[in-house]
Design a protein around this motif. Structure first.
Motif, PDB file in Angstrom:
ATOM      1  N   SER A  63     -17.749 -35.183  -3.340  1.00  0.00           N
ATOM      2  CA  SER A  63     -17.176 -35.345  -3.229  1.00  0.00           C
ATOM      3  C   SER A  63     -15.563 -35.981  -2.818  1.00  0.00           C
ATOM      4  O   SER A  63     -15.207 -35.987  -4.249  1.00  0.00           O
ATOM      5  N   HIS A  89     -18.604 -51.155   6.990  1.00  0.00           N
ATOM      6  CA  HIS A  89     -19.344 -50.510   5.171  1.00  0.00           C
ATOM      7  C   HIS A  89     -20.560 -51.293   4.914  1.00  0.00           C
ATOM      8  O   HIS A  89     -19.815 -52.785   4.800  1.00  0.00           O
ATOM      9  N   VAL A  95     -21.716 -51.689   1.220  1.00  0.00           N
ATOM     10  CA  VAL A  95     -22.034 -51.546  -0.295  1.00  0.00           C
ATOM     11  C   VAL A  95     -22.641 -51.938  -1.440  1.00  0.00           C
ATOM     12  O   VAL A  95     -23.581 -53.386  -1.160  1.00  0.00           O
ATOM     13  N   CYS A 118     -17.871 -49.394  -4.330  1.00  0.00           N
ATOM     14  CA  CYS A 118     -17.368 -48.506  -3.256  1.00  0.00           C
ATOM     15  C   CYS A 118     -17.621 -46.989  -3.313  1.00  0.00           C
ATOM     16  O   CYS A 118     -16.553 -46.113  -3.742  1.00  0.00           O
ATOM     17  N   ASP A 119     -18.890 -46.861  -3.495  1.00  0.00           N
ATOM     18  CA  ASP A 119     -19.086 -45.423  -2.747  1.00  0.00           C
ATOM     19  C   ASP A 119     -20.222 -44.808  -2.062  1.00  0.00           C
ATOM     20  O   ASP A 119     -20.733 -45.108  -2.034  1.00  0.00           O
ATOM     21  N   GLU A 120     -19.104 -44.044  -0.832  1.00  0.00           N
ATOM     22  CA  GLU A 120     -19.729 -43.532   0.374  1.00  0.00           C
ATOM     23  C   GLU A 120     -21.455 -42.881   0.479  1.00  0.00           C
ATOM     24  O   GLU A 120     -22.377 -43.346   1.057  1.00  0.00           O
ATOM     25  N   ARG A 121     -21.780 -42.237  -0.611  1.00  0.00           N
ATOM     26  CA  ARG A 121     -23.073 -41.789  -1.161  1.00  0.00           C
ATOM     27  C   ARG A 121     -23.544 -41.915  -1.182  1.00  0.00           C
ATOM     28  O   ARG A 121     -24.507 -42.277  -0.471  1.00  0.00           O
ATOM     29  N   GLN A 137     -24.481 -43.610   2.391  1.00  0.00           N
ATOM     30  CA  GLN A 137     -25.717 -42.745   2.821  1.00  0.00           C
ATOM     31  C   GLN A 137     -26.466 -41.865   2.179  1.00  0.00           C
ATOM     32  O   GLN A 137     -27.723 -40.917   3.122  1.00  0.00           O
TER      33      GLN A 137
END
Length: 168
Positions: free
Chosen positions: A13, A115, A117, A132-135, A138
């Motif tokens: 990432s 978003h 979170v 804040c980690d989009e993984r 996902q």
């Protein structure tokens, strides 16, 4: 040929996780919300802005009735529905987050973007860190899809003891 599914936790990432304490820059946050409101054609009324300022200034999760008490100190009379309407507006537009497990509110440090979170919440000092980690989002969405589930909202709150409290 079908594309292989990617595991969000093991895939490389470009976005590294970011942690935000909710006490960084209240004035910058207010300015960002004003700008986002203007761009979206939203009306940030004086009361909504005042509630937003109180949430931002708290520096930690704050409960609706604490906000109500602060408004009463400033204006003499304020009713719960007034505060809840302002909080609902701020939540609906992504300017604040509600921490369901402790029924409290924190400012969102990315008010211009929608978003989901997770939060790390300290059970000792009540601080909250936005991860804040989009993984993470996902991964939750991928798991939901694998079960045939269509998520409409997600709230992930992890309780524990923060680094500062563990040192104390």
């Amino acid at each position: 040929m079908m594309a292989a599914e990617v595991n969000p936790l093991t895939a490389p990432s470009s976005a590294k996780p970011h942690f935000h304490h909710h006490h960084d820059d209240p004035q910058g946050f207010i300015a960002a919300v004003e700008h986002a409101s203007e761009e979206r054609g939203l009306r940030l009324t004086p009361l909504r802005k005042e509630v937003l300022e109180l949430v931002a200034a708290a520096g930690r999760p704050v409960k609706a009735y604490d906000l109500l008490d602060q408004l009463r100190d400033r204006h003499g009379s304020a009713a719960p529905p007034t505060v809840y309407r302002a909080l609902d507006f701020l939540l609906e537009h992504g300017f604040i987050h509600k921490l369901e497990s402790i029924n409290a509110y924190v400012s969102c440090h990315h008010p211009a973007e929608a978003h989901q979170v997770p939060f790390l919440i300290c059970d000792s000092c009540s601080s909250a860190q936005e991860v804040c980690d989009e993984r993470v989002a996902q991964l939750i969405e991928a798991q939901a899809k694998a079960f045939g589930f269509r998520p409409q909202a997600q709230t992930l709150e992890v309780h524990g003891i923060c680094k500062q409290c563990r040192k104390a």
